[in-house]
Design an enzyme around this catalytic site. Structure first.
Site, short mmCIF file in Angstrom:
data_model
loop_
_atom_site.label_atom_id
_atom_site.label_comp_id
_atom_site.label_asym_id
_atom_site.label_seq_id
_atom_site.Cartn_x
_atom_site.Cartn_y
_atom_site.Cartn_z
NE ARG A 1 -3.71 -2.47 0.73
CZ ARG A 1 -3.52 -3.69 0.20
NH1 ARG A 1 -2.58 -3.87 -0.73
NH2 ARG A 1 -4.28 -4.69 0.55
CD GLU B 1 -6.33 3.30 2.56
OE1 GLU B 1 -7.08 4.02 1.87
OE2 GLU B 1 -6.44 2.08 2.62
CB SER C 1 -9.50 1.04 4.81
OG SER C 1 -9.97 -0.18 4.33
P1 NAP Z 1 -10.26 -8.52 6.23
O1 NAP Z 1 -10.59 -9.66 5.34
O2 NAP Z 1 -11.17 -8.16 7.35
O3 NAP Z 1 -8.79 -8.77 6.82
C1 NAP Z 1 -8.14 -7.77 7.60
C2 NAP Z 1 -6.71 -7.68 7.16
O4 NAP Z 1 -6.12 -8.92 7.37
C3 NAP Z 1 -6.58 -7.36 5.70
O5 NAP Z 1 -6.20 -6.06 5.55
C4 NAP Z 1 -5.59 -8.38 5.17
O6 NAP Z 1 -4.41 -7.82 4.68
C5 NAP Z 1 -5.20 -9.20 6.35
N1 NAP Z 1 -5.22 -10.61 5.96
C6 NAP Z 1 -6.27 -11.45 5.97
N2 NAP Z 1 -5.87 -12.67 5.60
C7 NAP Z 1 -4.55 -12.62 5.36
C8 NAP Z 1 -3.57 -13.55 4.95
N3 NAP Z 1 -3.84 -14.84 4.75
N4 NAP Z 1 -2.31 -13.13 4.78
C9 NAP Z 1 -1.98 -11.87 5.00
N5 NAP Z 1 -2.85 -10.93 5.39
C10 NAP Z 1 -4.13 -11.29 5.56
O7 NAP Z 1 -9.96 -7.26 5.32
P2 NAP Z 1 -10.96 -6.12 4.81
O8 NAP Z 1 -10.68 -4.89 5.58
O9 NAP Z 1 -12.35 -6.63 4.72
O10 NAP Z 1 -10.43 -5.87 3.35
C11 NAP Z 1 -10.55 -6.85 2.35
C12 NAP Z 1 -9.45 -6.63 1.37
O11 NAP Z 1 -9.59 -5.34 0.77
C13 NAP Z 1 -8.08 -6.66 2.01
O12 NAP Z 1 -7.20 -7.30 1.14
C14 NAP Z 1 -7.74 -5.21 2.15
O13 NAP Z 1 -6.37 -4.96 2.15
C15 NAP Z 1 -8.38 -4.64 0.93
N6 NAP Z 1 -8.55 -3.19 1.02
C16 NAP Z 1 -7.58 -2.42 0.41
C17 NAP Z 1 -7.64 -1.06 0.46
C18 NAP Z 1 -6.57 -0.24 -0.22
O14 NAP Z 1 -5.85 -0.71 -1.08
N7 NAP Z 1 -6.44 0.98 0.14
C19 NAP Z 1 -8.70 -0.45 1.14
C20 NAP Z 1 -9.68 -1.24 1.72
C21 NAP Z 1 -9.57 -2.63 1.67
P3 NAP Z 1 -4.21 -7.26 3.20
O15 NAP Z 1 -4.53 -5.85 3.35
O16 NAP Z 1 -2.76 -7.47 2.96
O17 NAP Z 1 -5.09 -7.99 2.27
#
Ligand code: NAP
Length: 352
Positions: free
Chosen positions: A164, A343, A239
């Protein structure tokens, strides 16, 4: 070029908050962008390029400079031996672009469906979700140097992508993104790496790109992470906090502090992201610090579907939103000793 004074900005953002820009201009071509930058430089004004307004928090007093709405459009394709290079202009809506790639059978972006905003914003924070990030497929980023007004094509190495993060985020005033070149795999298999995505697809034999895209959209919708006019959580910037990356000692401290509250070490979400570095889940920290989904503070609150998203319910102010964000930051710090960082980009608004 038509420079318009005193332009309200709240309606240009998904949070629907913030005061006006002193000046704004809509740029449909590169020449207008360059002209606008020159115009601002001559007057000593700062410039802010606005895309979809989905990741920005604008202060109540607005922005004292020139806001440039980047509306460059167009997508071109070049076929190579085993991949297709798509160059998308910065103003192309991201989600529609992802849909086109999936419809054309091109693998590489299917997990990034449903993310609001425009193509030009994606390299800035190396947008990622559900196990995929744009750095995996970005071949080049065409930029305008905001000082010299020269055009450059940056390689992925020059973009310095990280989790990110990128060189653009490191030095936000240096470049303006004009277009992004993605190298995608025709007929390639979808990426099913994220546990939540994999279990949602369990039982589907050899999921197609379209099935993966649809599943991601369904998961996001459940978390109010797809903009829907009928959703009570619709006014948000996605987020609000980044997942903190901490060292091993800090991660151990979080585990120890959670244990005091009866949480087993295996139940503290954390993932290694390099030697001695650990990624924590901001949403989990927030809920465990006693901040519940659906919490209200006047006209702002926490999304009822995701603790990581702050929402505006209408008639509020950026000051109220930031006060709630600081309350959450302080609660997490008091409970776990970890400091959350926002963020979204803050424009004319102070965080600390
Ligand atoms: P979530 O599924 O509630 O999980 C929370 C966090 O745990 C995520 O941010 C994810 O990291 C991490 N995670 C879960 N399983 C993982 C694994 N096996 N290995 C490594 N990390 C793990 O997440 P959420 O908030 O609902 O978001 C869903 C996805 O959307 C996530 O990938 C999140 O990053 C993404 N998102 C991205 C942005 C952005 O790019 N600005 C904004 C909002 C949401 P990761 O972030 O590395 O996936």
């Amino acid at each position: 070029m038509r420079i318009v004074p005193n332009v309200p900005l709240a309606t240009l953002t998904t949070l629907e908050l913030g005061g006006p820009a002193r000046f704004a201009v809509e740029a449909r071509d590169k020449a207008t962008i360059a002209e606008a930058l020159r115009w601002a430089a001559e007057r000593g004004l700062s410039v802010f390029p606005l895309g979809g307004g989905s990741n920005v928090v604008i202060g109540d007093d607005g922005f004292e400079g020139l806001l440039v709405r980047v509306d460059l459009r167009g997508i071109t394709a070049v076929r190579r031996a085993d991949e297709v290079e798509l160059e998308a202009m910065a103003g192309e809506p991201w989600d529609a672009f992802v849909r086109q790639t999936v419809d054309r059978g091109l693998a590489g972006l299917e997990c990034l469906a449903g993310i609001p905003g425009l193509v030009g914003a994606t390299p800035i924070q190396n947008v990622g979700a559900y196990g995929q990030e744009v750095a995996e497929t970005i071949r080049a980023v065409r930029v305008l140097d905001r000082q010299t007004l020269e055009e450059h094509v940056l390689s992925p190495e020059e973009c310095a992508f990280a989790y990110r993060h990128s060189a653009f985020k490191q030095a936000p005033d240096r470049h303006l993104v004009l277009s992004v070149v993605f190298a995608l795999r025709p007929g390639g298999a979808p990426a099913i790496r994220y546990p939540e995505l994999a279990s949602a697809l369990a039982g589907v034999e050899g999921p197609t790109l379209a099935q993966v895209r649809d599943t991601v959209l369904a998961l996001r919708r459940r978390k109010s992470m797809v903009i829907d006019p009928a959703d009570e959580n619709r006014r948000s910037a996605g987020s609000f906090f980044t997942n903190p990356i901490v060292d091993d000692a800090q991660a151990a401290q979080v585990v120890a502090r959670a244990a005091v509250h009866g949480v087993a070490p295996t139940d503290v979400p954390r993932w290694p992201v390099g030697p001695g570095r650990v990624k924590l889940a901001a949403g989990w920290l927030i809920e465990r610090a006693g901040i519940s989904k659906g919490l209200r503070r006047g006209a702002v609150g926490v999304s009822s579907r995701h603790a990581l998203a702050l929402v505006h319910h209408g008639g509020g102010t950026t000051a109220e939103l930031l006060a709630l964000a600081r309350e959450i930051r302080d609660a997490v710090h008091a409970r776990f000793g970890v400091t959350l960082q926002p963020e979204p980009v803050l424009l004319g608004a102070r965080w600390t």
